[in-house]
Design a protein around this motif. Structure first.
Motif, PDB file in Angstrom:
ATOM      1  N   VAL A 179      18.255  -5.705  -1.103  1.00 39.25           N
ATOM      2  CA  VAL A 179      18.000  -6.163  -2.474  1.00 39.25           C
ATOM      3  C   VAL A 179      19.280  -6.102  -3.289  1.00 39.25           C
ATOM      4  CG1 VAL A 179      16.810  -5.606  -4.636  1.00 39.25           C
ATOM      5  CG2 VAL A 179      15.531  -5.625  -2.495  1.00 39.25           C
ATOM      6  N   ARG A 180      20.011  -4.986  -3.177  1.00 35.47           N
ATOM      7  CA  ARG A 180      21.231  -4.829  -3.960  1.00 35.47           C
ATOM      8  C   ARG A 180      22.333  -5.775  -3.510  1.00 35.47           C
ATOM      9  NH1 ARG A 180      18.050  -1.043  -4.419  1.00 35.47           N
ATOM     10  NH2 ARG A 180      18.061   0.587  -6.015  1.00 35.47           N
ATOM     11  N   LEU A 181      22.303  -6.171  -2.247  1.00 32.93           N
ATOM     12  CA  LEU A 181      23.311  -7.101  -1.739  1.00 32.93           C
ATOM     13  C   LEU A 181      22.862  -8.554  -1.834  1.00 32.93           C
ATOM     14  CD1 LEU A 181      24.556  -5.123   1.406  1.00 32.93           C
ATOM     15  CD2 LEU A 181      25.682  -5.356  -0.819  1.00 32.93           C
ATOM     16  N   ARG A 182      21.725  -8.761  -2.509  1.00 26.07           N
ATOM     17  CA  ARG A 182      21.182 -10.115  -2.746  1.00 26.07           C
ATOM     18  C   ARG A 182      20.928 -10.853  -1.445  1.00 26.07           C
ATOM     19  NH1 ARG A 182      21.784 -11.177  -8.210  1.00 26.07           N
ATOM     20  NH2 ARG A 182      20.093 -12.664  -7.825  1.00 26.07           N
ATOM     21  N   ARG A 183      20.240 -10.158  -0.527  1.00 31.47           N
ATOM     22  CA  ARG A 183      19.807 -10.782   0.730  1.00 31.47           C
ATOM     23  C   ARG A 183      18.279 -10.745   0.759  1.00 31.47           C
ATOM     24  NH1 ARG A 183      24.307  -7.728   4.344  1.00 31.47           N
ATOM     25  NH2 ARG A 183      22.764  -6.064   4.196  1.00 31.47           N
ATOM     26  N   PRO A 184      17.640 -11.635   0.020  1.00 25.68           N
ATOM     27  CA  PRO A 184      16.192 -11.514  -0.193  1.00 25.68           C
ATOM     28  C   PRO A 184      15.358 -11.640   1.071  1.00 25.68           C
ATOM     29  CG  PRO A 184      17.008 -13.622  -1.027  1.00 25.68           C
ATOM     30  CD  PRO A 184      18.204 -12.779  -0.717  1.00 25.68           C
ATOM     31  N   HIS A 185      15.726 -12.539   1.967  1.00 26.47           N
ATOM     32  CA  HIS A 185      14.913 -12.728   3.174  1.00 26.47           C
ATOM     33  C   HIS A 185      15.000 -11.500   4.077  1.00 26.47           C
ATOM     34  CE1 HIS A 185      14.115 -16.838   2.016  1.00 26.47           C
ATOM     35  NE2 HIS A 185      15.422 -17.051   1.871  1.00 26.47           N
ATOM     36  N   ASP A 186      16.212 -10.943   4.229  1.00 28.64           N
ATOM     37  CA  ASP A 186      16.370  -9.710   5.000  1.00 28.64           C
ATOM     38  C   ASP A 186      15.603  -8.573   4.342  1.00 28.64           C
ATOM     39  OD1 ASP A 186      18.000 -11.010   6.796  1.00 28.64           O
ATOM     40  OD2 ASP A 186      19.870 -10.353   5.847  1.00 28.64           O
ATOM     41  N   ALA A 187      15.644  -8.537   3.013  1.00 33.18           N
ATOM     42  CA  ALA A 187      14.951  -7.463   2.290  1.00 33.18           C
ATOM     43  C   ALA A 187      13.446  -7.530   2.525  1.00 33.18           C
ATOM     44  CB  ALA A 187      15.260  -7.558   0.800  1.00 33.18           C
ATOM     45  N   ARG A 188      12.884  -8.718   2.452  1.00 36.00           N
ATOM     46  CA  ARG A 188      11.424  -8.838   2.640  1.00 36.00           C
ATOM     47  C   ARG A 188      11.023  -8.455   4.056  1.00 36.00           C
ATOM     48  NH1 ARG A 188       9.248 -14.361  -0.040  1.00 36.00           N
ATOM     49  NH2 ARG A 188      10.878 -15.295   1.237  1.00 36.00           N
ATOM     50  N   GLN A 189      11.846  -8.800   5.041  1.00 35.34           N
ATOM     51  CA  GLN A 189      11.551  -8.411   6.417  1.00 35.34           C
ATOM     52  C   GLN A 189      11.630  -6.888   6.574  1.00 35.34           C
ATOM     53  OE1 GLN A 189      13.968 -10.339   9.371  1.00 35.34           O
ATOM     54  NE2 GLN A 189      13.291  -8.983  11.019  1.00 35.34           N
ATOM     55  N   ALA A 190      12.640  -6.293   5.938  1.00 37.96           N
ATOM     56  CA  ALA A 190      12.776  -4.842   6.028  1.00 37.96           C
ATOM     57  C   ALA A 190      11.623  -4.139   5.336  1.00 37.96           C
ATOM     58  CB  ALA A 190      14.113  -4.406   5.419  1.00 37.96           C
ATOM     59  N   PHE A 191      11.175  -4.669   4.196  1.00 29.15           N
ATOM     60  CA  PHE A 191      10.025  -4.078   3.515  1.00 29.15           C
ATOM     61  C   PHE A 191       8.789  -4.120   4.415  1.00 29.15           C
ATOM     62  CE2 PHE A 191      12.091  -4.527  -0.750  1.00 29.15           C
ATOM     63  CZ  PHE A 191      11.845  -3.242  -1.190  1.00 29.15           C
ATOM     64  N   ALA A 192       8.652  -5.195   5.156  1.00 28.49           N
ATOM     65  CA  ALA A 192       7.499  -5.302   6.060  1.00 28.49           C
ATOM     66  C   ALA A 192       7.554  -4.244   7.160  1.00 28.49           C
ATOM     67  CB  ALA A 192       7.456  -6.701   6.671  1.00 28.49           C
ATOM     68  N   GLU A 193       8.768  -3.867   7.582  1.00 25.11           N
ATOM     69  CA  GLU A 193       8.920  -2.852   8.623  1.00 25.11           C
ATOM     70  C   GLU A 193       8.811  -1.434   8.071  1.00 25.11           C
ATOM     71  OE1 GLU A 193      12.731  -3.541  10.315  1.00 25.11           O
ATOM     72  OE2 GLU A 193      12.285  -5.603  10.928  1.00 25.11           O
ATOM     73  N   ALA A 194       8.997  -1.301   6.760  1.00 27.09           N
ATOM     74  CA  ALA A 194       9.062   0.026   6.164  1.00 27.09           C
ATOM     75  C   ALA A 194       7.672   0.622   5.990  1.00 27.09           C
ATOM     76  CB  ALA A 194       9.773  -0.048   4.816  1.00 27.09           C
ATOM     77  N   PHE A 195       7.665   1.874   5.595  1.00 33.13           N
ATOM     78  CA  PHE A 195       6.389   2.527   5.296  1.00 33.13           C
ATOM     79  C   PHE A 195       5.694   1.767   4.182  1.00 33.13           C
ATOM     80  CE2 PHE A 195       9.812   4.495   2.948  1.00 33.13           C
ATOM     81  CZ  PHE A 195       9.352   4.540   1.644  1.00 33.13           C
ATOM     82  N   ALA A 196       4.359   1.687   4.227  1.00 34.17           N
ATOM     83  CA  ALA A 196       3.586   0.929   3.247  1.00 34.17           C
ATOM     84  C   ALA A 196       3.673   1.602   1.891  1.00 34.17           C
ATOM     85  CB  ALA A 196       2.129   0.845   3.678  1.00 34.17           C
ATOM     86  N   PRO A 197       3.876   0.837   0.823  1.00 30.14           N
ATOM     87  CA  PRO A 197       3.903   1.443  -0.502  1.00 30.14           C
ATOM     88  C   PRO A 197       2.647   2.248  -0.808  1.00 30.14           C
ATOM     89  CG  PRO A 197       4.743  -0.800  -0.609  1.00 30.14           C
ATOM     90  CD  PRO A 197       4.204  -0.599   0.784  1.00 30.14           C
ATOM     91  N   SER A 198       1.501   1.831  -0.266  1.00 31.21           N
ATOM     92  CA  SER A 198       0.261   2.545  -0.546  1.00 31.21           C
ATOM     93  C   SER A 198       0.288   3.962   0.018  1.00 31.21           C
ATOM     94  CB  SER A 198      -0.927   1.782   0.041  1.00 31.21           C
ATOM     95  OG  SER A 198      -0.770   1.637   1.443  1.00 31.21           O
ATOM     96  N   GLY A 199       1.196   4.214   0.960  1.00 28.00           N
ATOM     97  CA  GLY A 199       1.295   5.548   1.523  1.00 28.00           C
ATOM     98  C   GLY A 199       2.094   6.499   0.652  1.00 28.00           C
ATOM     99  N   ALA A 200       2.799   5.967  -0.334  1.00 26.98           N
ATOM    100  CA  ALA A 200       3.570   6.798  -1.238  1.00 26.98           C
ATOM    101  C   ALA A 200       2.722   7.128  -2.462  1.00 26.98           C
ATOM    102  CB  ALA A 200       4.842   6.049  -1.666  1.00 26.98           C
ATOM    103  N   SER A 201       3.250   7.977  -3.351  1.00 27.28           N
ATOM    104  CA  SER A 201       2.559   8.239  -4.598  1.00 27.28           C
ATOM    105  C   SER A 201       2.538   6.964  -5.424  1.00 27.28           C
ATOM    106  CB  SER A 201       3.270   9.353  -5.369  1.00 27.28           C
ATOM    107  OG  SER A 201       4.505   8.888  -5.897  1.00 27.28           O
ATOM    108  N   ALA A 202       1.648   6.936  -6.401  1.00 24.64           N
ATOM    109  CA  ALA A 202       1.495   5.715  -7.201  1.00 24.64           C
ATOM    110  C   ALA A 202       2.801   5.335  -7.887  1.00 24.64           C
ATOM    111  CB  ALA A 202       0.382   5.918  -8.232  1.00 24.64           C
ATOM    112  N   LYS A 203       3.518   6.328  -8.434  1.00 24.09           N
ATOM    113  CA  LYS A 203       4.764   6.021  -9.136  1.00 24.09           C
ATOM    114  C   LYS A 203       5.847   5.549  -8.167  1.00 24.09           C
ATOM    115  CE  LYS A 203       4.474  10.052 -11.192  1.00 24.09           C
ATOM    116  NZ  LYS A 203       4.793  11.244 -12.015  1.00 24.09           N
TER     117      LYS A 203
END
Length: 438
Positions: free
Chosen positions: A336-360
């Motif tokens: 995201v910080r390096l402005r690589r949106p497609h790579d970022a979205r793929q990495a988010f898909a591989e990462a832990f689910a946001p629902s698994g973290a606290s709400a904040k």
């Protein structure tokens, strides 16, 4: 012997006077030591650092405050190792005699990085009278740590403003117990408990947008951790302060200096969880200053660490092992910080689910993911995520989350679609006192 050219003498940093100055952040003495070791006149020193001679004279005489940028600049030009500029609270090397008094003007502005030594003069508890020492025993540190642990668990479902009063009171309690522990066998574990208490108070202040209080508590956490002699706690608090400066204060250069200090303390044989986490924090710093190569190198190092067979049963103060999904989460933030949106979205898909973290925490991730979608041209999804994050920020009174959403909106320069207008209306409502988020 003075060396008029090249790098400073190899033994300069270990000389007692210079080592003591590094240990107490006495930049005037360090700079004067470099000048003397190189055999420079004050004018030659001024030319070497590209400042006026009068300004240099005020610095070496302790009459000129230094900003963070100036300290970084001077250290780079003079070859001063940043990691040796200690936070304070440590013991100078053998044979070094610390100066009796450190002029506060020498480190007032540099305090954001290394003036915890100055903080020690105002927050270090006085030695308690002998008759109160019995208040500290082998149960004191575990009791203090259990309180902090309970507060941390409540943070997942509670507004920071509700937890702050008790967290700050707990810091004061921990500091008093630390005063009582001096001269007893329980000093190190109580210092560790005080460090954890201050670290959590810093986190809550940052969530409320109180950067000054957050930084003060983080510094205290670092100082208390260093007093324990527990290397991993020292690294954990240094890395936490680095992450704060990189991600919340948006000062990646300062954060990178802190990461390097933590790496120096950590050494080469630490637990994989510690190595991987610190490498990821460093990757965020490199991405923040636009250094793609170094960010990628740090992430690869983190991936190697999490793949090591010993990456299980994480060491205290880490609670969970640092695994592949967590590295993927940091990779997404870096992209995201390096402005690589497609790579970022793929990495988010591989990462832990946001629902698994606290709400904040999930809301913070949503804003990052929203930025990736916006950069990829998916405006509707980007602003849907931003609106959800804003609703969470309002529900929990989290200035951290609300500020992230505001930052996302400021950076967006695309078409003014209906979803953009809706978010603008919601942000405006925060200023008028009428919630548009239900």
């Amino acid at each position: 012997m003075p060396q008029r050219d090249g790098v400073p003498p190899s033994d300069l940093w270990s000389r007692p006077r210079i080592a003591a100055a590094l240990a107490t952040c006495d930049m005037a003495t360090v700079i004067e030591g470099v000048r003397s070791a190189r055999g420079w006149s004050q004018g030659e020193l001024a030319r070497a650092v590209d400042y006026s001679q009068s300004w240099v004279s005020r610095v070496v005489n302790g009459q000129q405050s230094l900003t963070v940028s100036q300290v970084h600049d001077l250290a780079q030009r003079l070859g001063i190792p940043l990691h040796l500029l200690r936070f304070g609270g440590g013991t100078p090397p053998d044979g070094a005699t610390a100066p009796k008094e450190v002029d506060p003007t020498r480190r007032r502005d540099f305090g954001r990085v290394v003036a915890a030594g100055a903080l020690m003069t105002t927050t270090a508890p006085r030695v308690a009278p002998t008759h109160t020492r019995h208040a500290v025993n082998e149960t004191t540190a575990p009791a203090l740590r259990s309180i902090t642990g309970g507060q941390r668990r409540m943070d997942a479902t509670s507004a920071a403003r509700h937890l702050l009063p008790s967290a700050v009171a707990h810091v004061h309690l921990a500091e008093q117990m630390l005063a009582n522990a001096r001269g007893t066998p329980f000093l190190a574990p109580v210092s560790a408990a005080a460090s954890e208490a201050s670290g959590f108070a810093a986190w809550l202040h940052a969530d409320q947008g109180d950067m000054g209080s957050a930084r003060m508590h983080y510094r205290t956490a670092v100082v208390r951790a260093r007093q324990t002699g527990i290397r991993l706690l020292d690294v954990y608090m240094l890395g936490s302060l680095a992450a704060f400066e990189i991600d919340t204060a948006e000062d990646p250069e300062l954060g990178l200096g802190l990461v390097r200090e933590a790496e120096h303390v950590l050494g080469r044989t630490a637990h994989p969880t510690a190595n991987a986490w610190l490498a990821c924090v460093g990757a965020l710093a490199h991405a923040g200053i636009g250094d793609r190569s170094s960010a990628a190198h740090a992430l690869r190092r983190a991936e190697r660490e999490v793949a090591r067979p010993g990456n299980c049963d994480p060491p205290w103060p880490w609670v969970f092992a640092f695994d592949e999904p967590k590295v993927a989460g940091y990779r997404a933030l870096v992209d995201v910080r390096l402005r690589r949106p497609h790579d970022a979205r793929q990495a988010f898909a591989e990462a832990f689910a946001p629902s698994g973290a606290s709400a904040k925490q999930a809301a913070v991730l949503q804003v990052e993911l929203a930025s990736a979608h916006a950069d990829a041209g998916d405006v509707d999804e980007a602003f849907r995520l931003a609106q959800e994050a804003l609703a969470t920020g309002i529900e929990f009174g989290s200035e951290r989350v609300i500020g992230r959403v505001r930052g996302f909106r400021r950076r967006y320069t695309g078409p003014y679609a209906a979803c953009v207008r809706e978010l603008d209306d919601q942000l405006t409502s925060l200023m008028t006192g009428f919630s548009a988020c239900g």
